[in-house]
Design an enzyme around this catalytic site. Structure first.
Site, mmCIF file in Angstrom:
data_model
loop_
_atom_site.group_PDB
_atom_site.id
_atom_site.type_symbol
_atom_site.label_atom_id
_atom_site.label_comp_id
_atom_site.label_asym_id
_atom_site.label_seq_id
_atom_site.Cartn_x
_atom_site.Cartn_y
_atom_site.Cartn_z
ATOM 1 N N ASP A 175 0.790 -1.283 0.081
ATOM 2 C CA ASP A 175 0.135 -0.049 0.059
ATOM 3 C C ASP A 175 0.977 1.370 0.048
ATOM 4 O OD1 ASP A 175 -2.455 -1.379 -0.162
ATOM 5 O OD2 ASP A 175 -2.883 -0.922 1.956
ATOM 6 N N GLY A 176 2.068 1.062 0.789
ATOM 7 C CA GLY A 176 2.833 2.296 0.642
ATOM 8 C C GLY A 176 3.434 2.776 -0.692
ATOM 9 N N ASN B 254 -4.134 9.302 2.497
ATOM 10 C CA ASN B 254 -4.987 8.947 3.784
ATOM 11 C C ASN B 254 -4.701 10.047 4.791
ATOM 12 O OD1 ASN B 254 -5.250 6.236 3.029
ATOM 13 N ND2 ASN B 254 -3.143 5.574 4.159
ATOM 14 N N ASP B 255 -3.646 10.728 5.118
ATOM 15 C CA ASP B 255 -3.750 11.676 6.275
ATOM 16 C C ASP B 255 -2.728 12.425 6.329
ATOM 17 O OD1 ASP B 255 -1.781 9.696 7.565
ATOM 18 O OD2 ASP B 255 -3.492 8.783 8.631
ATOM 19 N N ARG C 223 -4.646 21.204 21.964
ATOM 20 C CA ARG C 223 -3.541 20.943 22.985
ATOM 21 C C ARG C 223 -3.287 19.430 23.174
ATOM 22 N NH1 ARG C 223 -3.771 25.204 26.640
ATOM 23 N NH2 ARG C 223 -2.666 26.327 25.043
ATOM 24 N N THR D 91 -9.355 4.546 8.667
ATOM 25 C CA THR D 91 -9.303 3.358 9.318
ATOM 26 C C THR D 91 -7.823 3.535 9.864
ATOM 27 O OG1 THR D 91 -8.824 2.457 7.447
ATOM 28 C CG2 THR D 91 -11.170 2.487 8.221
ATOM 29 N N ALA D 92 -6.875 4.536 9.604
ATOM 30 C CA ALA D 92 -5.614 4.208 10.146
ATOM 31 C C ALA D 92 -5.460 5.158 11.380
ATOM 32 C CB ALA D 92 -4.711 4.911 9.184
ATOM 33 N N TYR D 93 -4.537 5.945 11.632
ATOM 34 C CA TYR D 93 -4.480 6.596 12.822
ATOM 35 C C TYR D 93 -5.468 7.415 13.349
ATOM 36 C CZ TYR D 93 -1.108 9.195 16.200
ATOM 37 O OH TYR D 93 -0.608 9.566 17.216
#
Length: 326
Positions: free
Chosen positions: A75-76, A148-149, A176, A189-191
């Protein structure tokens, strides 16, 4: 991806994993392309991993000359391929040389069949959106596109990230904590999910912002429309902020810097050969995230070739017997 008119792009581009052994897949592709007089090119940075018959060119020429793109990796690698052609989207086929891939669909063993289906136009295109960034910092972003993000996080283990949020030029509050995650629906669905954010359907036109370990300010996820403009201002009391895009380091921001993000909804064209298989893989992904599936729903995810007599029923019967004996 057949040969186009000589006036337009004609080549098939290859993007390869930096370390995985992809030689057999490259050979399959070059043999297929040679039989159809389709030129195959790669990027200069991959010259040492491609055979001599695959010409390599600088990235700007690579983008201009390709009619389609094959990503050999996980995927990367696929995300990198999609970022590479975001300014001129072409169909991208992912061949999985990694572990459990969710963007990549084809395995090396099925690559020849996949190429035959491409010639026959027997495929569909899945459009992917991305986040596009602009930064006020004097240090340019190494990567300004994320499928993705974007993650804004503290670099060390001390101090906090302090960031003011503006939407469509209106200030809405501040964060913060340890980090702020801005994700696409595909990246939700990741981080984002690990930080407690919502899973968003890939069909939704949305941007998700989720704080990580918030200490003050906004402490819940925000779901925005794809047309909203997001600005993240690094506050005066913030530690330096590391910007990570799709798992790659992109920049370091200092107090006073502003990162602005917008959604491009039609940024990439991913080739899909079997929508049902890909959907099944997505269900497996969701089950790995501890989303509840019933026992029979989990059994349906077992590939047919691994099922006794091609059916899940014997497995279901054993599972029912075990439940009855408890």
């Amino acid at each position: 991806m057949e040969k186009a008119d000589a006036a337009g792009p004609t080549a098939l581009g290859l993007v390869v994993h930096p370390s995985a052994d992809v030689r057999d897949s490259v050979r399959t592709i070059t043999d297929w392309a040679t039989s159809r007089s389709v030129p195959v090119i790669g990027r200069d940075q991959d010259a040492g991993r491609l055979p001599p018959e695959v010409a390599t060119v600088p990235d700007d020429q690579f983008r201009a000359r390709i009619k389609g793109l094959v990503s050999l990796g996980g995927d990367g690698t696929m995300l990198g391929a999609m970022r590479l052609v975001v300014d001129r989207p072409v169909p991208v086929l992912g061949v999985n040389h990694g572990n459990l891939g969710f963007l990549v669909e084809v395995t090396p063993a099925t690559l020849e069949d996949a190429l035959a289906r491409l010639v026959a136009d027997d495929y569909t295109i899945e459009t992917h959106g991305c986040l596009v960034a602009e930064c006020s910092s004097v240090r340019p972003l190494r990567t300004d596109v994320g499928f993705n993000d974007f993650i804004l996080a503290r670099q060390g283990r001390t101090g906090t990230v302090s960031i003011d949020l503006s939407l469509n030029d209106q200030q809405y509050g501040y964060y913060r904590g340890d980090a702020v995650v801005v994700s696409t629906p595909n990246g939700s669905t990741a981080y984002n999910y690990a930080a407690g954010g919502p899973i968003v359907s890939p069909s939704a036109a949305a941007i998700v912002i989720t704080p990580v370990a918030p200490m003050a300010g906004i402490n819940r996820s925000i779901v925005l429309g794809a047309g909203d403009r997001v600005s993240l201002h690094v506050a005066a009391d913030s530690v330096p902020v590391a910007v990570n895009v799709d798992g790659t380091a992109s920049a370091e921001l200092a107090p006073g810097d502003v990162l602005s993000l917008r959604m491009d909804e039609d940024a990439a064209q991913v080739v899909r050969l079997a929508a049902g298989t890909h959907a099944n893989r997505s269900r497996i992904k969701l089950s790995l995230l501890d989303l509840p599936l019933r026992r029979d729903q989990l059994l349906e995810l077992i590939p047919e070739e691994l099922r006794p007599n091609g059916s899940v029923q014997p497995i279901q019967d054993r599972a029912d017997a075990e439940d009855a004996g408890r």
